[in-house]
Scaffold this motif. Structure first.
Motif, PDB file in Angstrom:
ATOM      1  N   VAL A  79      -6.510   8.859  -8.866  1.00  0.00           N
ATOM      2  CA  VAL A  79      -6.023  10.001  -9.635  1.00  0.00           C
ATOM      3  C   VAL A  79      -5.723  11.181  -8.715  1.00  0.00           C
ATOM      4  CG1 VAL A  79      -6.633  11.759 -11.357  1.00  0.00           C
ATOM      5  CG2 VAL A  79      -7.140   9.356 -11.797  1.00  0.00           C
ATOM      6  N   ASN A  80      -6.710  11.601  -7.946  1.00  0.00           N
ATOM      7  CA  ASN A  80      -6.581  12.814  -7.128  1.00  0.00           C
ATOM      8  C   ASN A  80      -5.951  12.504  -5.779  1.00  0.00           C
ATOM      9  OD1 ASN A  80      -7.912  14.507  -9.081  1.00  0.00           O
ATOM     10  ND2 ASN A  80      -9.789  13.435  -8.522  1.00  0.00           N
ATOM     11  N   MET A  81      -4.655  12.836  -5.664  1.00  0.00           N
ATOM     12  CA  MET A  81      -3.907  12.607  -4.414  1.00  0.00           C
ATOM     13  C   MET A  81      -2.945  13.764  -4.191  1.00  0.00           C
ATOM     14  SD  MET A  81      -2.898   8.564  -4.830  1.00  0.00           S
ATOM     15  CE  MET A  81      -2.112   8.779  -6.434  1.00  0.00           C
ATOM     16  N   PRO A  82      -2.572  14.020  -2.926  1.00  0.00           N
ATOM     17  CA  PRO A  82      -1.568  15.062  -2.644  1.00  0.00           C
ATOM     18  C   PRO A  82      -0.169  14.582  -3.060  1.00  0.00           C
ATOM     19  CG  PRO A  82      -2.159  13.909  -0.631  1.00  0.00           C
ATOM     20  CD  PRO A  82      -3.077  13.381  -1.718  1.00  0.00           C
ATOM     21  N   ASN A  83       0.773  15.486  -3.114  1.00  0.00           N
ATOM     22  CA  ASN A  83       2.198  15.233  -3.393  1.00  0.00           C
ATOM     23  C   ASN A  83       2.467  14.794  -4.825  1.00  0.00           C
ATOM     24  OD1 ASN A  83       3.002  15.895  -0.701  1.00  0.00           O
ATOM     25  ND2 ASN A  83       2.298  13.870  -0.087  1.00  0.00           N
ATOM     26  N   MET A  84       1.789  13.763  -5.312  1.00  0.00           N
ATOM     27  CA  MET A  84       1.892  13.362  -6.710  1.00  0.00           C
ATOM     28  C   MET A  84       0.603  12.648  -7.093  1.00  0.00           C
ATOM     29  SD  MET A  84       4.502  10.751  -8.694  1.00  0.00           S
ATOM     30  CE  MET A  84       5.971  11.708  -8.378  1.00  0.00           C
ATOM     31  N   GLU A 110       0.824  -1.205   0.000  1.00  0.00           N
ATOM     32  CA  GLU A 110       0.000   0.000   0.000  1.00  0.00           C
ATOM     33  C   GLU A 110       0.860   1.258   0.000  1.00  0.00           C
ATOM     34  OE1 GLU A 110      -3.034   0.058   3.011  1.00  0.00           O
ATOM     35  OE2 GLU A 110      -3.424  -2.087   2.789  1.00  0.00           O
ATOM     36  N   ALA A 111       0.392   2.279  -0.738  1.00  0.00           N
ATOM     37  CA  ALA A 111       1.059   3.575  -0.767  1.00  0.00           C
ATOM     38  C   ALA A 111      -0.003   4.668  -0.681  1.00  0.00           C
ATOM     39  CB  ALA A 111       1.874   3.726  -2.045  1.00  0.00           C
ATOM     40  N   SER A 112       0.353   5.786  -0.013  1.00  0.00           N
ATOM     41  CA  SER A 112      -0.627   6.843   0.248  1.00  0.00           C
ATOM     42  C   SER A 112      -0.692   7.928  -0.822  1.00  0.00           C
ATOM     43  CB  SER A 112      -0.345   7.484   1.601  1.00  0.00           C
ATOM     44  OG  SER A 112       0.963   8.022   1.612  1.00  0.00           O
ATOM     45  N   ASP A 113       0.267   7.966  -1.736  1.00  0.00           N
ATOM     46  CA  ASP A 113       0.239   8.917  -2.850  1.00  0.00           C
ATOM     47  C   ASP A 113       1.298   8.487  -3.868  1.00  0.00           C
ATOM     48  OD1 ASP A 113       2.845  10.073  -2.163  1.00  0.00           O
ATOM     49  OD2 ASP A 113       1.818  11.280  -0.656  1.00  0.00           O
TER      50      ASP A 113
END
Length: 122
Positions: free
Chosen positions: A55-60, A31-34
């Motif tokens: 698609v819509n995530m902070p940082n990248m 799992e990854a958060s962004d």
């Protein structure tokens, strides 16, 4: 066959749902958060069989992540599914243009997700 899947979403609840669905089918999930977190985990885990990203995530965001993954020769052919609330045709076209393999709109049906995974990772 058990797949090694990278699931990327800034929503912990969504990551948990995707993870639970895939693990129930016998797959391993990272799992990854962004997008930035995903690239770090991808670099540390070696090869994965599939990437599923929001698609819509902070940082990248997810589309930038797809571009970055496709730029890496190791992961150039790795199937990438976009799992997002974005249903806009132009956004889907943008996803295809950067190299996304498929597009699934949230909320997702677990059986449908597993069918798509089986289709892109035979």
């Amino acid at each position: 066959m058990a797949l090694k899947v990278l699931a990327v979403d800034d929503s912990k609840t969504m990551r948990d749902m995707v993870s639970f669905t895939l693990k129930s089918a016998g797959h391993d999930v990272i799992e990854a958060s962004d997008g930035r977190d995903a690239l770090t985990k991808l670099a540390g885990s070696g090869r994965v069989d599939l990437v599923i990203t929001d698609v819509n995530m902070p940082n990248m965001d997810g589309l930038t992540l797809v571009k970055e993954i496709r730029a890496n020769p190791t992961h150039r052919l790795t199937p990438i599914l976009v799992l997002t609330t974005e249903a806009d045709g132009a956004k889907k076209d943008e996803g295809r243009a950067v190299g996304a393999t498929g597009w699934i709109v949230k909320p997702f049906n677990p059986e449908k997700l597993l069918q798509v995974v089986q289709k892109v990772c035979p």
